[in-house]
Design a protein around this motif. Structure first.
Motif, PDB file in Angstrom:
ATOM      1  N   PHE A  20      28.003 -60.744  12.255  1.00  0.00           N
ATOM      2  CA  PHE A  20      28.215 -59.816  10.946  1.00  0.00           C
ATOM      3  C   PHE A  20      28.426 -58.609  10.693  1.00  0.00           C
ATOM      4  O   PHE A  20      28.908 -57.904  12.226  1.00  0.00           O
ATOM      5  CB  PHE A  20      26.164 -59.415  11.405  1.00  0.00           C
ATOM      6  CG  PHE A  20      25.563 -60.635  10.773  1.00  0.00           C
ATOM      7  CD1 PHE A  20      25.420 -61.744   9.862  1.00  0.00           C
ATOM      8  CD2 PHE A  20      25.032 -61.640  11.805  1.00  0.00           C
ATOM      9  CE1 PHE A  20      24.367 -62.675   9.573  1.00  0.00           C
ATOM     10  CE2 PHE A  20      24.664 -62.628  12.048  1.00  0.00           C
ATOM     11  CZ  PHE A  20      24.443 -63.642  10.973  1.00  0.00           C
ATOM     12  N   GLN A  21      28.360 -58.319   9.289  1.00  0.00           N
ATOM     13  CA  GLN A  21      28.816 -56.962   9.201  1.00  0.00           C
ATOM     14  C   GLN A  21      27.501 -55.879   8.662  1.00  0.00           C
ATOM     15  O   GLN A  21      27.127 -56.227   7.582  1.00  0.00           O
ATOM     16  CB  GLN A  21      29.930 -56.124   8.818  1.00  0.00           C
ATOM     17  CG  GLN A  21      31.309 -56.822   8.950  1.00  0.00           C
ATOM     18  CD  GLN A  21      32.301 -56.708   7.879  1.00  0.00           C
ATOM     19  OE1 GLN A  21      32.353 -56.954   6.819  1.00  0.00           O
ATOM     20  NE2 GLN A  21      33.645 -57.036   9.186  1.00  0.00           N
ATOM     21  N   TRP A  22      27.049 -55.340   9.628  1.00  0.00           N
ATOM     22  CA  TRP A  22      26.017 -54.405   9.243  1.00  0.00           C
ATOM     23  C   TRP A  22      26.264 -52.960   8.497  1.00  0.00           C
ATOM     24  O   TRP A  22      26.983 -51.985   9.439  1.00  0.00           O
ATOM     25  CB  TRP A  22      25.179 -53.825  10.056  1.00  0.00           C
ATOM     26  CG  TRP A  22      24.417 -55.307  10.493  1.00  0.00           C
ATOM     27  CD1 TRP A  22      25.091 -56.352  12.314  1.00  0.00           C
ATOM     28  CD2 TRP A  22      23.351 -56.014  10.172  1.00  0.00           C
ATOM     29  NE1 TRP A  22      23.876 -57.125  11.894  1.00  0.00           N
ATOM     30  CE2 TRP A  22      23.562 -57.143  10.853  1.00  0.00           C
ATOM     31  CE3 TRP A  22      22.703 -56.292   8.476  1.00  0.00           C
ATOM     32  CZ2 TRP A  22      23.019 -58.522  10.685  1.00  0.00           C
ATOM     33  CZ3 TRP A  22      21.841 -57.477   8.706  1.00  0.00           C
ATOM     34  CH2 TRP A  22      21.844 -58.684   9.836  1.00  0.00           C
ATOM     35  N   VAL A  23      25.618 -52.287   7.857  1.00  0.00           N
ATOM     36  CA  VAL A  23      26.567 -51.429   6.051  1.00  0.00           C
ATOM     37  C   VAL A  23      26.182 -50.069   7.104  1.00  0.00           C
ATOM     38  O   VAL A  23      24.439 -50.251   6.749  1.00  0.00           O
ATOM     39  CB  VAL A  23      26.895 -51.899   5.077  1.00  0.00           C
ATOM     40  CG1 VAL A  23      27.363 -50.457   4.592  1.00  0.00           C
ATOM     41  CG2 VAL A  23      27.094 -53.144   4.993  1.00  0.00           C
ATOM     42  N   LYS A  24      26.645 -49.331   7.458  1.00  0.00           N
ATOM     43  CA  LYS A  24      26.331 -48.005   7.944  1.00  0.00           C
ATOM     44  C   LYS A  24      26.400 -47.131   6.496  1.00  0.00           C
ATOM     45  O   LYS A  24      26.399 -45.732   6.240  1.00  0.00           O
ATOM     46  CB  LYS A  24      26.710 -47.377   9.225  1.00  0.00           C
ATOM     47  CG  LYS A  24      26.739 -47.836  10.304  1.00  0.00           C
ATOM     48  CD  LYS A  24      25.441 -48.019  10.288  1.00  0.00           C
ATOM     49  CE  LYS A  24      25.254 -48.885  11.549  1.00  0.00           C
ATOM     50  NZ  LYS A  24      23.784 -48.418  12.490  1.00  0.00           N
ATOM     51  N   SER A  25      27.623 -47.353   6.095  1.00  0.00           N
ATOM     52  CA  SER A  25      28.384 -46.018   4.473  1.00  0.00           C
ATOM     53  C   SER A  25      28.972 -47.019   3.912  1.00  0.00           C
ATOM     54  O   SER A  25      29.700 -47.407   4.591  1.00  0.00           O
ATOM     55  CB  SER A  25      28.565 -45.171   5.420  1.00  0.00           C
ATOM     56  OG  SER A  25      29.663 -44.811   6.197  1.00  0.00           O
ATOM     57  N   VAL A  26      28.982 -46.212   2.336  1.00  0.00           N
ATOM     58  CA  VAL A  26      29.979 -47.371   2.074  1.00  0.00           C
ATOM     59  C   VAL A  26      30.727 -45.704   1.049  1.00  0.00           C
ATOM     60  O   VAL A  26      30.014 -44.943   0.260  1.00  0.00           O
ATOM     61  CB  VAL A  26      29.562 -47.923   0.450  1.00  0.00           C
ATOM     62  CG1 VAL A  26      30.878 -48.251  -0.029  1.00  0.00           C
ATOM     63  CG2 VAL A  26      29.051 -48.981   1.475  1.00  0.00           C
ATOM     64  N   ALA A  27      31.949 -45.768   1.459  1.00  0.00           N
ATOM     65  CA  ALA A  27      32.505 -44.231   0.365  1.00  0.00           C
ATOM     66  C   ALA A  27      33.903 -45.071  -0.341  1.00  0.00           C
ATOM     67  O   ALA A  27      34.734 -46.073  -0.116  1.00  0.00           O
ATOM     68  CB  ALA A  27      33.180 -43.249   1.495  1.00  0.00           C
ATOM     69  N   GLY A  48      30.915 -59.110  16.983  1.00  0.00           N
ATOM     70  CA  GLY A  48      31.540 -60.029  17.123  1.00  0.00           C
ATOM     71  C   GLY A  48      32.510 -60.232  17.004  1.00  0.00           C
ATOM     72  O   GLY A  48      33.093 -59.008  16.023  1.00  0.00           O
ATOM     73  N   ALA A  49      33.315 -60.965  16.230  1.00  0.00           N
ATOM     74  CA  ALA A  49      34.999 -61.162  15.672  1.00  0.00           C
ATOM     75  C   ALA A  49      34.999 -60.800  14.028  1.00  0.00           C
ATOM     76  O   ALA A  49      33.938 -60.463  13.744  1.00  0.00           O
ATOM     77  CB  ALA A  49      35.656 -62.691  15.965  1.00  0.00           C
TER      78      ALA A  49
END
Length: 133
Positions: free
Chosen positions: A81-88, A104-105
């Motif tokens: 998974f990719q858990w979003v922390k910020s988007v710019a 993970g990978a």
């Protein structure tokens, strides 16, 4: 927004954000995924307006697959998974930087990042390639 097949893909992206984006001819933006706490560059994917909307609202990275012509959420099939922390957006509004907590990978090959295997010029100890020194 028009898909690569020429059919409209509706989007719920905020119109103010959508108006700022500079997309490629096929309506996509490159999206760089970066580990939020180390700065490690993990991968590059592609987003259209709807993928960006889903990423912003769900907290999980959603990409547009150019080969399969469908959305995919990182981790749904792999468990990585990719858990979003910020988007710019970058200064030209033509690239998205998504800082994530990668579980993970990130690479489909199973590697931590997509940039580990094929280094074209040395690593951090190779010194600068600047002409002004």
């Amino acid at each position: 927004m028009t898909s690569t097949t020429g059919t409209p893909r509706p989007s719920s992206l905020d119109p103010e954000i959508a108006a700022r984006l500079k997309r490629s001819a096929d309506g996509l933006l490159p999206a760089i995924a970066q580990q939020y706490d180390t700065g490690e560059v993990l991968m590059l994917g592609w987003m259209d307006d709807e993928a960006l909307h889903r990423t912003l609202t769900t907290g999980r990275c959603t990409y547009w697959s150019r080969s399969r012509r469908e959305y995919w959420v990182k981790g749904d099939t792999s468990g990585h998974f990719q858990w979003v922390k910020s988007v710019a957006l970058d200064c030209d509004a033509d690239t998205v930087l998504v800082k994530v907590d990668q579980v993970g990978a990130a690479c489909h090959t199973g590697a931590r990042t997509c940039f580990d295997e094929d280094v074209l010029r040395g690593g951090a100890d190779s010194g600068p390639a600047r002409s002004d020194q």
